[in-house]
Design an enzyme around this catalytic site. Structure first.
Site, PDB file in Angstrom:
ATOM      1  CB  THR A 132      -4.081  -1.329   2.168  1.00 18.66           C
ATOM      2  OG1 THR A 132      -3.176  -1.389   1.067  1.00 18.66           O
ATOM      3  CG2 THR A 132      -4.710  -2.705   2.318  1.00 18.66           C
ATOM      4  CG  ASP A 133      -2.966   0.766  -2.733  1.00 24.51           C
ATOM      5  OD1 ASP A 133      -2.470  -0.105  -1.985  1.00 24.51           O
ATOM      6  OD2 ASP A 133      -2.260   1.530  -3.430  1.00 24.51           O
ATOM      7  CD  GLU A 134      -0.420  -4.266  -0.661  1.00 21.75           C
ATOM      8  OE1 GLU A 134      -0.494  -5.502  -0.575  1.00 21.75           O
ATOM      9  OE2 GLU A 134       0.638  -3.639  -0.470  1.00 21.75           O
ATOM     10  CE1 TYR A 158      -1.513  -5.352   5.505  1.00 27.32           C
ATOM     11  CE2 TYR A 158      -1.304  -4.949   3.141  1.00 27.32           C
ATOM     12  CZ  TYR A 158      -1.539  -4.486   4.419  1.00 27.32           C
ATOM     13  OH  TYR A 158      -1.814  -3.153   4.621  1.00 27.32           O
ATOM     14  CE  LYS A 162      -5.555  -3.109   6.572  1.00 19.06           C
ATOM     15  NZ  LYS A 162      -5.504  -2.466   7.913  1.00 19.06           N
TER      16      LYS A 162
HETATM   17  P1  NAD Z   1       3.276  -0.915  11.109  1.00 16.17           P
HETATM   18  O1  NAD Z   1       3.516  -2.367  10.886  1.00 16.17           O
HETATM   19  O2  NAD Z   1       4.409   0.038  11.019  1.00 16.17           O
HETATM   20  O3  NAD Z   1       2.603  -0.698  12.543  1.00 16.17           O
HETATM   21  C1  NAD Z   1       1.563  -1.510  13.016  1.00 16.17           C
HETATM   22  C2  NAD Z   1       1.382  -1.215  14.512  1.00 16.17           C
HETATM   23  O4  NAD Z   1       0.275  -2.000  14.977  1.00 16.17           O
HETATM   24  C3  NAD Z   1       2.597  -1.597  15.360  1.00 16.17           C
HETATM   25  O5  NAD Z   1       2.860  -0.587  16.303  1.00 16.17           O
HETATM   26  C4  NAD Z   1       2.149  -2.879  16.054  1.00 16.17           C
HETATM   27  O6  NAD Z   1       2.768  -3.062  17.318  1.00 16.17           O
HETATM   28  C5  NAD Z   1       0.652  -2.656  16.180  1.00 16.17           C
HETATM   29  N1  NAD Z   1      -0.113  -3.910  16.266  1.00 16.17           N
HETATM   30  C6  NAD Z   1      -0.042  -4.984  15.435  1.00 16.17           C
HETATM   31  N2  NAD Z   1      -0.888  -5.940  15.828  1.00 16.17           N
HETATM   32  C7  NAD Z   1      -1.531  -5.458  16.925  1.00 16.17           C
HETATM   33  C8  NAD Z   1      -2.534  -5.966  17.791  1.00 16.17           C
HETATM   34  N3  NAD Z   1      -3.040  -7.201  17.610  1.00 16.17           N
HETATM   35  N4  NAD Z   1      -2.974  -5.201  18.816  1.00 16.17           N
HETATM   36  C9  NAD Z   1      -2.462  -3.953  19.016  1.00 16.17           C
HETATM   37  N5  NAD Z   1      -1.488  -3.433  18.251  1.00 16.17           N
HETATM   38  C10 NAD Z   1      -1.032  -4.170  17.218  1.00 16.17           C
HETATM   39  O7  NAD Z   1       2.113  -0.525  10.086  1.00 16.17           O
HETATM   40  P2  NAD Z   1       1.871   0.834   9.286  1.00 16.17           P
HETATM   41  O8  NAD Z   1       2.659   0.815   8.042  1.00 16.17           O
HETATM   42  O9  NAD Z   1       1.988   1.965  10.235  1.00 16.17           O
HETATM   43  O10 NAD Z   1       0.344   0.638   8.875  1.00 16.17           O
HETATM   44  C11 NAD Z   1      -0.714   1.069   9.731  1.00 16.17           C
HETATM   45  C12 NAD Z   1      -2.043   0.724   9.094  1.00 16.17           C
HETATM   46  O11 NAD Z   1      -2.144   1.367   7.827  1.00 16.17           O
HETATM   47  C13 NAD Z   1      -2.255  -0.764   8.832  1.00 16.17           C
HETATM   48  O12 NAD Z   1      -3.606  -1.066   9.089  1.00 16.17           O
HETATM   49  C14 NAD Z   1      -1.941  -0.928   7.340  1.00 16.17           C
HETATM   50  O13 NAD Z   1      -2.667  -2.014   6.807  1.00 16.17           O
HETATM   51  C15 NAD Z   1      -2.436   0.399   6.812  1.00 16.17           C
HETATM   52  N6  NAD Z   1      -1.781   0.882   5.586  1.00 16.17           N
HETATM   53  C16 NAD Z   1      -0.412   1.007   5.520  1.00 16.17           C
HETATM   54  C17 NAD Z   1       0.191   1.549   4.370  1.00 16.17           C
HETATM   55  C18 NAD Z   1       1.686   1.711   4.266  1.00 16.17           C
HETATM   56  O14 NAD Z   1       2.177   2.086   3.189  1.00 16.17           O
HETATM   57  N7  NAD Z   1       2.464   1.496   5.323  1.00 16.17           N
HETATM   58  C19 NAD Z   1      -0.614   1.934   3.300  1.00 16.17           C
HETATM   59  C20 NAD Z   1      -2.002   1.758   3.382  1.00 16.17           C
HETATM   60  C21 NAD Z   1      -2.579   1.266   4.541  1.00 16.17           C
HETATM   61  O1  DAU Z   2      -0.123  -0.258  -1.092  1.00 14.69           O
HETATM   62  C1  DAU Z   2      -0.224  -0.069   0.294  1.00 14.69           C
HETATM   63  C2  DAU Z   2       0.641  -1.081   0.985  1.00 14.69           C
HETATM   64  O2  DAU Z   2       1.984  -0.648   0.811  1.00 14.69           O
HETATM   65  C3  DAU Z   2       0.321  -1.253   2.469  1.00 14.69           C
HETATM   66  O3  DAU Z   2      -0.973  -1.759   2.601  1.00 14.69           O
HETATM   67  C4  DAU Z   2       1.322  -2.200   3.134  1.00 14.69           C
HETATM   68  O4  DAU Z   2       1.081  -2.268   4.517  1.00 14.69           O
HETATM   69  C5  DAU Z   2       2.713  -1.665   2.887  1.00 14.69           C
HETATM   70  O5  DAU Z   2       3.671  -2.553   3.428  1.00 14.69           O
HETATM   71  C6  DAU Z   2       2.961  -1.474   1.393  1.00 14.69           C
HETATM   72  O6  DAU Z   2       2.992  -2.753   0.709  1.00 14.69           O
HETATM   73  P1  DAU Z   2       4.036  -3.074  -0.472  1.00 14.69           P
HETATM   74  O7  DAU Z   2       4.179  -4.527  -0.564  1.00 14.69           O
HETATM   75  O8  DAU Z   2       3.696  -2.316  -1.698  1.00 14.69           O
HETATM   76  O9  DAU Z   2       5.350  -2.367   0.175  1.00 14.69           O
HETATM   77  P2  DAU Z   2       6.871  -2.835   0.261  1.00 14.69           P
HETATM   78  O10 DAU Z   2       7.643  -1.657   0.788  1.00 14.69           O
HETATM   79  O11 DAU Z   2       7.041  -4.133   0.940  1.00 14.69           O
HETATM   80  O12 DAU Z   2       7.246  -3.021  -1.269  1.00 14.69           O
HETATM   81  C7  DAU Z   2       7.111  -1.952  -2.201  1.00 14.69           C
HETATM   82  C8  DAU Z   2       7.488  -2.502  -3.564  1.00 14.69           C
HETATM   83  O13 DAU Z   2       8.907  -2.789  -3.567  1.00 14.69           O
HETATM   84  C9  DAU Z   2       6.806  -3.820  -3.913  1.00 14.69           C
HETATM   85  O14 DAU Z   2       6.570  -3.863  -5.308  1.00 14.69           O
HETATM   86  C10 DAU Z   2       7.845  -4.885  -3.536  1.00 14.69           C
HETATM   87  C11 DAU Z   2       9.159  -4.187  -3.816  1.00 14.69           C
HETATM   88  N1  DAU Z   2      10.310  -4.583  -2.961  1.00 14.69           N
HETATM   89  C12 DAU Z   2      10.129  -4.570  -1.616  1.00 14.69           C
HETATM   90  C13 DAU Z   2      11.176  -4.927  -0.772  1.00 14.69           C
HETATM   91  C14 DAU Z   2      10.985  -4.949   0.719  1.00 14.69           C
HETATM   92  C15 DAU Z   2      11.511  -4.916  -3.535  1.00 14.69           C
HETATM   93  O15 DAU Z   2      11.667  -4.896  -4.784  1.00 14.69           O
HETATM   94  N2  DAU Z   2      12.536  -5.276  -2.712  1.00 14.69           N
HETATM   95  C16 DAU Z   2      12.425  -5.311  -1.355  1.00 14.69           C
HETATM   96  O16 DAU Z   2      13.401  -5.681  -0.662  1.00 14.69           O
END
Ligand code: NAD
Ligand code: DAU
Length: 354
Positions: A132-134, A158, A162
């Site tokens: 992730t970019d985080e 988190y 990562k």
């Molecule tokens: P998500 O939370 O929707 O899904 C995660 C999945 O992993 C779920 O199906 C869960 O059951 C499974 N899981 C969790 N722990 C596990 C374990 N110990 N063993 C096997 N399975 C397990 O997450 P997502 O948003 O689809 O993100 C997927 C990946 O991409 C993550 O690694 C996250 O850090 C990364 N990522 C997400 C975003 C985003 O915006 N959602 C952005 C950048 C990177």
């Molecule tokens: O940047 C990549 C990341 O993006 C991934 O690595 C994470 O897995 C993914 O969950 C996401 O993280 P964020 O914390 O950026 O996403 P989230 O949707 O939780 O929040 C997006 C922005 O909105 C953040 O600035 C927090 C804000 N927010 C979020 C929620 C849930 C609110 O203002 N209100 C809310 O209720």
């Protein structure tokens, strides 16, 4: 075949569906089915012989060893992780377990598996780690977007977990020569996004007539990327990425949270207006800020464009229209996702108001 971990989650499910829409190469999905894992996301693959599912934990070395030996994948695409920042603040232990120990276990299993492969297959093997970019921390308004050379500065449990997993992936390449690639992606949105994250939460809460909770002043900036574009980037890295390299993946689409919220409301106003004709924006409510909340993320995605020819195809308008329509057309998916556990989470995070 590919071994995909976390394929029942948001991005993993989109990745598997997109992969099998384009290729007949089978996929084995290893997923623990935590609260975020939802097999309904993959219902379209029921009866499809190219798709296999194993329920299990990436921390379970014996299971991972058995799956690798039985299925002989040519690549591992590692999505499985605890992914929600707010949950990591309430309970970081699961994040260390799945994200750090889970990645360590997979890397070790992949190393042993690779060592037993004939030379040609070993050279072609890939371990793609989805990060992730985080991990780069927060940018100031005047800072340039994150390049692959940006220093690590994670601010939440988190992102720290990562970051730790990224360091393991790097070390397994440097020390053991495991052919690892890593991608750092910005905020995804699209179908099957669990409604604890900002965009799906806004859509489902707007339609339910509930407040739309904005943390703090809502001026925090994220770089939004349609999930299909992220999946295309990973496919491209699997195809042509160089072991040991990292690739930043982003949408060139920085927006503050209030603007995102207003866009979501505008699409809902067009596609499913409120009965009283008032905009959904009326439901916007400022709530307490997230502790340690990063003010701004932005990705410089020039390296993956230059080296691998990947660029995002969706604009925020086209991606958000698709996403909003998908949620409107999948009311039953939303209902099923909002189980008792989901309601308990919303009450813990936002109090009784929501
Ligand atoms: P998500 O939370 O929707 O899904 C995660 C999945 O992993 C779920 O199906 C869960 O059951 C499974 N899981 C969790 N722990 C596990 C374990 N110990 N063993 C096997 N399975 C397990 O997450 P997502 O948003 O689809 O993100 C997927 C990946 O991409 C993550 O690694 C996250 O850090 C990364 N990522 C997400 C975003 C985003 O915006 N959602 C952005 C950048 C990177
Ligand atoms: O940047 C990549 C990341 O993006 C991934 O690595 C994470 O897995 C993914 O969950 C996401 O993280 P964020 O914390 O950026 O996403 P989230 O949707 O939780 O929040 C997006 C922005 O909105 C953040 O600035 C927090 C804000 N927010 C979020 C929620 C849930 C609110 O203002 N209100 C809310 O209720």
């Amino acid at each position: 075949m590919l071994l995909v971990t976390g394929g029942a989650g948001f991005i993993g499910a989109n990745f598997i569906l997109d992969w099998l829409a384009r290729s007949d190469e089978p996929v084995l999905n290893l997923d623990k089915l935590t609260y975020a894992g939802n097999l309904e996301n993959l219902a379209a693959l029921e009866g499809d012989a190219r798709y296999l599912f194993a329920r299990g934990d990436v921390c379970d070395r014996a299971l991972v060893d058995r799956l690798l030996a039985e299925h002989q994948p040519r690549a591992i695409v590692h999505f499985a992780a605890e992914s929600h920042v707010d949950r990591s603040i309430h309970g970081p232990a699961e994040f260390l377990k799945s994200n750090v120990e889970g990645t360590f276990t997979l890397l070790e299993a992949a190393r042993a598996y690779c060592a037993g492969l004939p030379e040609e297959r070993r050279a072609a093997f890939r371990f793609h780690h989805v990060s992730t970019d985080e991990v780069y921390g927060a940018l100031k308004p005047e800072d340039a977007p994150f390049t692959e050379a940006a220093p690590y500065a994670p601010n939440s449990p988190y992102s720290a977990s990562k970051a730790a997993s990224d360091h393991l992936a790097r070390a397994w390449f440097k020390t053991y020569g495991l052919p690892v690639t890593v991608s750092h992606c910005s905020n995804n949105y699209g179908p099957f996004h669990f409604p604890e994250k900002l965009i799906p939460l806004l859509i489902v809460h707007a339609l339910a007539g509930k407040p739309l909770p904005i943390y703090g002043d809502g001026a925090q900036i994220r770089d939004w990327l349609y999930v299909g574009d992220h999946c295309a980037a990973i496919r491209r890295i699997l195809e042509a990425g160089i072991p040991g390299e990292t690739y930043n993946v982003g949408g060139w689409n920085e927006m503050d949270n209030l603007s995102v919220t207003r866009e979501v409301c505008a699409w809902l106003d067009r596609l499913s207006p409120r009965a009283d004709g008032v905009s959904y924006a009326r439901q916007i409510t400022h709530v307490a800020d997230r502790p340690g909340h990063d003010r701004r993320y932005a990705i410089d995605a020039r390296k993956i464009a230059r080296d691998l020819g990947w660029r995002p195809e969706e604009t925020f308008a086209s991606g958000l229209e698709k996403t909003t329509r998908w949620y409107l057309e999948h009311a039953q998916w939303v209902k099923n996702a909002q189980s008792g556990a989901y309601r308990a989470w919303v009450e813990k995070q936002y109090g009784k108001a929501l």
